[in-house]
Design an enzyme around this catalytic site. Structure first.
Site, PDB file in Angstrom:
ATOM      1  N   LYS A  36       0.749  -1.172   0.008  1.00  0.00           N
ATOM      2  CA  LYS A  36       0.118   0.246   0.032  1.00  0.00           C
ATOM      3  C   LYS A  36       1.033   1.321  -0.021  1.00  0.00           C
ATOM      4  O   LYS A  36       1.720   1.237   0.882  1.00  0.00           O
ATOM      5  CB  LYS A  36      -0.707  -0.001   1.118  1.00  0.00           C
ATOM      6  CG  LYS A  36      -1.702   1.177   1.060  1.00  0.00           C
ATOM      7  CD  LYS A  36      -2.841   0.816   2.498  1.00  0.00           C
ATOM      8  CE  LYS A  36      -3.449   2.300   2.676  1.00  0.00           C
ATOM      9  NZ  LYS A  36      -4.560   2.281   3.724  1.00  0.00           N
TER      10      LYS A  36
ATOM     11  N   LYS B 167      -2.308  -1.552  -3.565  1.00  0.00           N
ATOM     12  CA  LYS B 167      -3.224  -0.403  -3.781  1.00  0.00           C
ATOM     13  C   LYS B 167      -2.349   0.999  -3.840  1.00  0.00           C
ATOM     14  O   LYS B 167      -1.153   0.989  -3.095  1.00  0.00           O
ATOM     15  CB  LYS B 167      -3.579  -0.422  -2.417  1.00  0.00           C
ATOM     16  CG  LYS B 167      -4.610   0.717  -2.103  1.00  0.00           C
ATOM     17  CD  LYS B 167      -5.445   0.538  -0.746  1.00  0.00           C
ATOM     18  CE  LYS B 167      -6.180   2.043  -0.511  1.00  0.00           C
ATOM     19  NZ  LYS B 167      -6.564   1.875   1.071  1.00  0.00           N
TER      20      LYS B 167
HETATM   21  C1  PBG Z   1      -7.101   3.144   5.504  1.00  0.00           C
HETATM   22  C2  PBG Z   1      -7.634   3.010   4.102  1.00  0.00           C
HETATM   23  C3  PBG Z   1      -7.555   3.985   3.219  1.00  0.00           C
HETATM   24  C4  PBG Z   1      -8.217   3.661   2.091  1.00  0.00           C
HETATM   25  C5  PBG Z   1      -8.489   2.379   2.490  1.00  0.00           C
HETATM   26  N1  PBG Z   1      -8.192   1.947   3.597  1.00  0.00           N
HETATM   27  C6  PBG Z   1      -7.223   5.320   3.319  1.00  0.00           C
HETATM   28  C7  PBG Z   1      -5.522   5.706   3.795  1.00  0.00           C
HETATM   29  O1  PBG Z   1      -4.734   4.973   3.916  1.00  0.00           O
HETATM   30  O2  PBG Z   1      -5.312   7.062   4.112  1.00  0.00           O
HETATM   31  C8  PBG Z   1      -8.192   4.283   0.693  1.00  0.00           C
HETATM   32  C9  PBG Z   1      -8.954   3.761   0.019  1.00  0.00           C
HETATM   33  C10 PBG Z   1      -9.538   4.938  -1.216  1.00  0.00           C
HETATM   34  O3  PBG Z   1      -8.920   5.847  -1.564  1.00  0.00           O
HETATM   35  O4  PBG Z   1     -10.409   4.535  -1.897  1.00  0.00           O
HETATM   36  N2  PBG Z   1      -8.126   2.638   6.530  1.00  0.00           N
END
Ligand code: PBG
Length: 340
Positions: free
Chosen positions: A212, A265
């Protein structure tokens, strides 16, 4: 001795004997040779649940997506099931936030209540996946508890692990089918796996957000989940967009700790990572077509600058072609309708 080009078959090596356009001539043949097929079975729809009743609050930067109270969430899931979307990723927006994100562990917490309501209504028809993280529950908006031990205010990795494990057990008890830890903490998959196993949930798989990235593409989500960090950013735990080898190390460690599905992601700017993970490990791969990717397409479509349907199908196909087995996407509802 005859020169090789004198043989009748010599031209088999290329044009004009070989014409790739031949397979593009008849539409049915084009379908026969199609390598990648998008289906509703592989799509996961993210949904945001909040306290209250009768609340259906549209997220400005994500048209068609809402913060939903549990009664409205139940309706929304029912409508999606009828369309052919069967898998859902739940995010909670709690009433109460504090430094430790304690409402995430509450058996009466928003996600726990939502899980019970959905399970009661739909039984096994809906696959319920839970995002496992603290950023929606902490008042500072970071993904766990903080520490100043290193002289710099930062996420306390090891102190957060048992909390994360507890959050997962609590969601499993409330009826979650699959855990999706998204905090990018070292050791999170191992901590969750052993807590789930001890609590009698050895059958529940973990879909780890292994690679991520610290990405600008999460902007609209943070409005949706009311979870922006109140200071700094997430670069001390999420990955540098410039790195690719490091993603493979993350994946390798998560697999060693027991991850069942690997998530990459965002998706679109990281198709190369999806491909490398798939090629190297050959395990089930999920890709998250995140909020910023959704918002860009929506905004351009609303201006009439692009053909939304065509672009969305092309993007999602490219994510699958890159190696993703499943895609988390806010377009899931539209796509299953378009594919009918
Ligand atoms: C964290 C989380 C995020 C997203 C999914 N889980 C945000 C982040 O890491 O700041 C982002 C998903 C998206 O942008 O659609 N709980």
């Amino acid at each position: 001795m005859a020169h090789s080009s004198d043989f009748p078959g010599a031209r088999l090596g290329g044009f004009p004997t070989i014409r790739l356009r031949r397979l593009r001539h008849h539409p049915r043949v084009r379908h026969l040779i199609r390598e990648t097929t998008l289906t509703g079975e592989n799509l996961i729809l993210p949904l945001f649940v909040r306290p209250g009743r009768g609340i259906r609050k549209e997220i400005a930067s994500m048209p068609g997506n809402y913060q939903l109270s549990i009664d409205c969430l139940v309706e929304e899931v029912g409508a999606a099931l009828d369309l052919g979307v069967h898998s859902f990723l739940l995010f909670g927006i709690p009433t109460h936030k504090d430094a430790a994100g304690s409402s995430a562990l509450d058996p009466e917490g928003i996600v726990q209540q939502a899980l019970r309501a959905l399970r009661k209504q739909y039984g096994d028809r809906a696959l319920l996946i839970t995002d496992e993280c603290f950023c929606e529950y902490t008042d500072h908006g970071h993904c766990g508890v903080l520490t100043k031990a290193t002289g710099r205010l930062d996420l306390d990795n090891d102190a957060t692990l048992p909390l994360l494990a507890q959050q997962c057990v609590s969601h499993a008890q409330a009826g979650a089918d699959l855990m999706a830890p998204s905090g990018m903490l070292d050791g999170m998959v191992g901590a969750i796996r052993s807590a789930l196993d001890t609590a009698g949930f050895s059958h529940i798989p973990i879909m780890s957000y292994s690679a991520k990235y610290a990405s600008g593409f999460y902007g609209p989500f943070r409005e949706a989940a009311e979870s922006p960090p109140q200071f700094g950013d997430r670069s001390s735990y999420q990955m540098d967009p410039a790195n690719s080898d490091e993603a493979l190390r993350e994946v390798e460690l998560d697999l060693a700790e027991g991850a069942d599905i690997i998530m990459v992601k965002p998706a679109l700017a990281y198709l190369d990572i999806i491909r490398r993970v798939k090629d190297r490990f050959g395990v089930p791969v999920a890709a998250y077509n995140v909020s910023g990717e959704f918002a860009m397409v929506k905004a351009a479509a609303q201006k009439g600058w692009i053909d939304e349907r065509r672009i969305v199908l092309e993007i999602l196909t490219s994510i699958k072609r890159a190696g993703a087995d499943m895609i988390v996407t806010y377009f899931a509802r539209d796509v299953v309708q378009w594919l009918q």
